[in-house]
Structure formats: structure tokens, C-alpha cells
Enzyme design. Structure first.
Site, PDB file in Angstrom:
ATOM      1  N   GLY A  26       5.497 -12.460  63.774  1.00  0.00           N
ATOM      2  CA  GLY A  26       4.474 -13.424  64.161  1.00  0.00           C
ATOM      3  C   GLY A  26       3.623 -13.945  63.023  1.00  0.00           C
ATOM      4  N   LYS A  29       7.580 -11.493  74.958  1.00  0.00           N
ATOM      5  CA  LYS A  29       6.318 -10.723  74.913  1.00  0.00           C
ATOM      6  C   LYS A  29       5.503 -10.997  76.177  1.00  0.00           C
ATOM      7  CE  LYS A  29       6.475 -11.068  69.933  1.00  0.00           C
ATOM      8  NZ  LYS A  29       5.846 -10.633  68.718  1.00  0.00           N
ATOM      9  N   GLU A  48       4.890  -3.457  68.419  1.00  0.00           N
ATOM     10  CA  GLU A  48       3.645  -3.687  69.179  1.00  0.00           C
ATOM     11  C   GLU A  48       3.415  -2.569  70.187  1.00  0.00           C
ATOM     12  OE1 GLU A  48       4.517  -7.729  70.331  1.00  0.00           O
ATOM     13  OE2 GLU A  48       4.297  -8.346  68.253  1.00  0.00           O
ATOM     14  N   ASN A 102      12.496 -12.360  72.701  1.00  0.00           N
ATOM     15  CA  ASN A 102      11.450 -11.481  73.232  1.00  0.00           C
ATOM     16  C   ASN A 102      10.245 -12.358  73.561  1.00  0.00           C
ATOM     17  OD1 ASN A 102       9.432  -9.614  73.687  1.00  0.00           O
ATOM     18  ND2 ASN A 102       9.307  -8.914  71.549  1.00  0.00           N
ATOM     19  N   HIS A 123       9.460  -1.407  70.243  1.00  0.00           N
ATOM     20  CA  HIS A 123       8.917  -2.561  69.519  1.00  0.00           C
ATOM     21  C   HIS A 123       7.645  -2.119  68.793  1.00  0.00           C
ATOM     22  CE1 HIS A 123       7.119  -6.432  68.644  1.00  0.00           C
ATOM     23  NE2 HIS A 123       8.316  -6.967  68.840  1.00  0.00           N
ATOM     24  N   SER A 147       9.682 -13.508  62.478  1.00  0.00           N
ATOM     25  CA  SER A 147       9.516 -14.899  62.035  1.00  0.00           C
ATOM     26  C   SER A 147      10.834 -15.638  61.806  1.00  0.00           C
ATOM     27  CB  SER A 147       8.632 -14.960  60.775  1.00  0.00           C
ATOM     28  OG  SER A 147       7.320 -14.519  61.089  1.00  0.00           O
ATOM     29  N   GLU A 193      12.829  -4.892  62.326  1.00  0.00           N
ATOM     30  CA  GLU A 193      11.722  -5.850  62.389  1.00  0.00           C
ATOM     31  C   GLU A 193      10.578  -5.357  61.511  1.00  0.00           C
ATOM     32  OE1 GLU A 193      11.958  -8.329  66.251  1.00  0.00           O
ATOM     33  OE2 GLU A 193      10.775  -6.554  66.669  1.00  0.00           O
TER      34      GLU A 193
END
Ligand code: PEP
Length: 251
Positions: free
Chosen positions: A174, A13, A100, A11, A98, A213, A168
Site C-alpha cells: 500500500g 481487504k 496486517e 485481496n 497477512h 504495490s 509481501e
């Protein structure tokens, strides 16, 4: 039923200008040279690169995906992109839900479910993301939260063949932090049970990816956990050497 073929998906992003297609070509060539072993691989660049990436990877073993789509096929939705458009551009996967997007755009389970339905209707495979926040984990609610997201984001009528789930944990994305192998095993077992209940034996063939991560140094341990059928990789998918260091676990 035999274990599903693993999938390692990157991904990107909101990263990547046209120059990043050089890195994509390096990944494509490394996969072609057998660097991902028995794993299937995919890269999900930003919308602006999907068509060029798909052209660059046409006929190769590296699939191209997108990171989101609108639930409708077309219409007055300024700035949005439909699953049909992504199919037209050459994508075969679309990430939906996701964390985010759930956080930045207020996407609910119902919205995620509608987007996944649109992805599947367009003939693509949906990678549906779920995961708990740090507070939810500390409150001992991780399994319940993820289970609820699965119930709300998936439709039992979805064809199992066009569905991938990515666990996730929000706090692992991250941050360099990862859950223990035991914690990953617990949540993946919860997801597997939900998939078996919703889809019957076909639920055993749905890939459940771990994301958060993942890097070359922890990939073997995380990918070795029961019911982990691959990885969704953010930061480490931007560089060929890191991405292949993860996918190479399946050699
Ligand atoms: C992601 O955003 O899907 C992700 C897993 O990110 P990272 O690997 O950078 O934690």
C-alpha cells in the site's frame, strides 16, 4: 518439473459493499474473455461478500477466496469464521498470515500455521503470507526473517497441492514502493529452497506470489522474476481495469 501455472489473486481487504459485485462481475467477464491468458485468477472479498461473490462466479474461471479464518471448525469464538464455513460459502482460497493480521491481531507463525492447516483440512487452498518490515530489510535481515516465517508458518505435512506462498514485504504494501527485481529474486529463491527441502520435488510446483504495490505499470517486470509465479494484489484489485492490467501480463 515445468513452472507452476501462475495465480493472480486480489485481496480486497476491508473494502466492498454489495455494489462492488458489479466490479467483480466485470473481472469475471474479462477473465472469461481470455484477459488473464494462462493465469489462474481469484478475488478475496471481505467475509460479507464471499457467498454472493462465489454465487456470481460459479462455473466461471474466477475463483473466490477469503482473507482469514479461525483455526477451529466451530465453537465459542464470537465474530470468527471457520474455513469450513468459507468452503460452504463457495470459497476455494483463504489468505492466512497477512502482515496486517500479524500486526493488528498479533498473529504468530504458530497461529498462521494452525489456520493454514484448517484451510487445507476444509479442502481449500491456503495462501500463506510472509514478509519483512522496513527495519528488518535495512538491517540486512530480510532473508532470515522470511526464512524463519516459512519454517514457522508451514507444516511439512501440508499437501503441496493446497499451498500457495505470498512474499509481501510489509514496507511495500500500500505504499507504492517495491523491492528491486534482484531483491525479489533473492527472497523468492530462499522461499523456493525452503519449499523444496520441506516438500521435495513437489515444492517446485508450489506457487510463490509476489505482493506489495503491484500495478499494471510494474507487473511485467515483477512477474518476470525467477520463481515469481503470480501476484497477490491489494489496492489494484479493486478496479477491473487495474486487476486485468496485471493479470494480462500472462496473455
Ligand atoms: C496486500 O495487501 O496483499 C497488498 C499486496 O496490497 P497492495 O497491492 O495495495 O500493496
Amino acid at each position: 518439473m515445468s513452472a507452476p501455472r501462475p495465480l493472480v489473486a486480489g485481496n480486497w481487504k476491508m473494502n466492498g459493499l454489495k455494489a462492488a459485485l458489479v466490479e467483480l462481475a466485470a473481472i469475471r467477464d474479462a477473465v472469461a474473455a481470455g484477459g488473464a491468458g494462462r493465469a489462474e485468477t481469484a478475488i478475496c472479498p471481505p467475509f460479507t461478500l464471499v457467498a454472493a461473490a462465489a454465487d456470481a462466479c460459479k462455473g466461471s474461471a474466477l475463483a473466490i477466496g477469503a482473507q482469514d479464518c479461525h483455526a477451529k471448525v466451530s465453537g465459542a469464538h464470537t465474530g470468527d469464521v471457520s474455513a469450513q464455513m468459507l468452503h460452504d460459502a463457495g470459497a476455494t482460497y483463504v489468505i492466512v498470515g497477512h502482515s496486517e493480521r500479524r500486526a493488528d491481531h498479533g498473529e504468530t507463525d504458530a497461529i498462521v500455521r494452525a489456520k493454514a492447516a484448517a484451510v487445507i483440512k476444509a479442502g481449500l487452498t491456503a495462501i500463506v503470507c510472509v514478509g519483512e518490515t522496513k527495519d528488518e530489510r535495512l538491517a540486512g535481515q530480510a532473508a532470515a526473517i522470511v526464512g524463519g516465517q516459512i519454517d514457522g508458518s508451514l507444516d511439512p505435512d501440508f499437501p503441496a497441492t493446497h499451498l500457495v506462498v505470498a512474499y509481501e514485504p510489509v514496507w511495500a504494501i500500500g505504499t507504492g514502493l517495491t523491492p528491486t527485481a534482484g531483491d525479489v529474486a533473492e527472497i523468492h529463491a530462499v522461499i523456493r529452497q525452503k519449499l523444496l527441502k520441506a516438500y521435495g520435488p513437489k515444492g517446485g510446483a508450489i506457487r510463490i506470489l509476489y505482493g506489495g504495490s503491484v500495478k499494471p505499470s510494474n507487473a511485467a517486470e515483477l512477474m518476470g522474476v525467477k520463481n515469481v509465479d503470480g501476484a497477490l494484489v491489494g489496492g489494484a484489485s479493486l478496479k477491473c481495469a487495474d486487476f486485468m492490467g496485471i493479470a494480462g501480463v500472462y496473455k
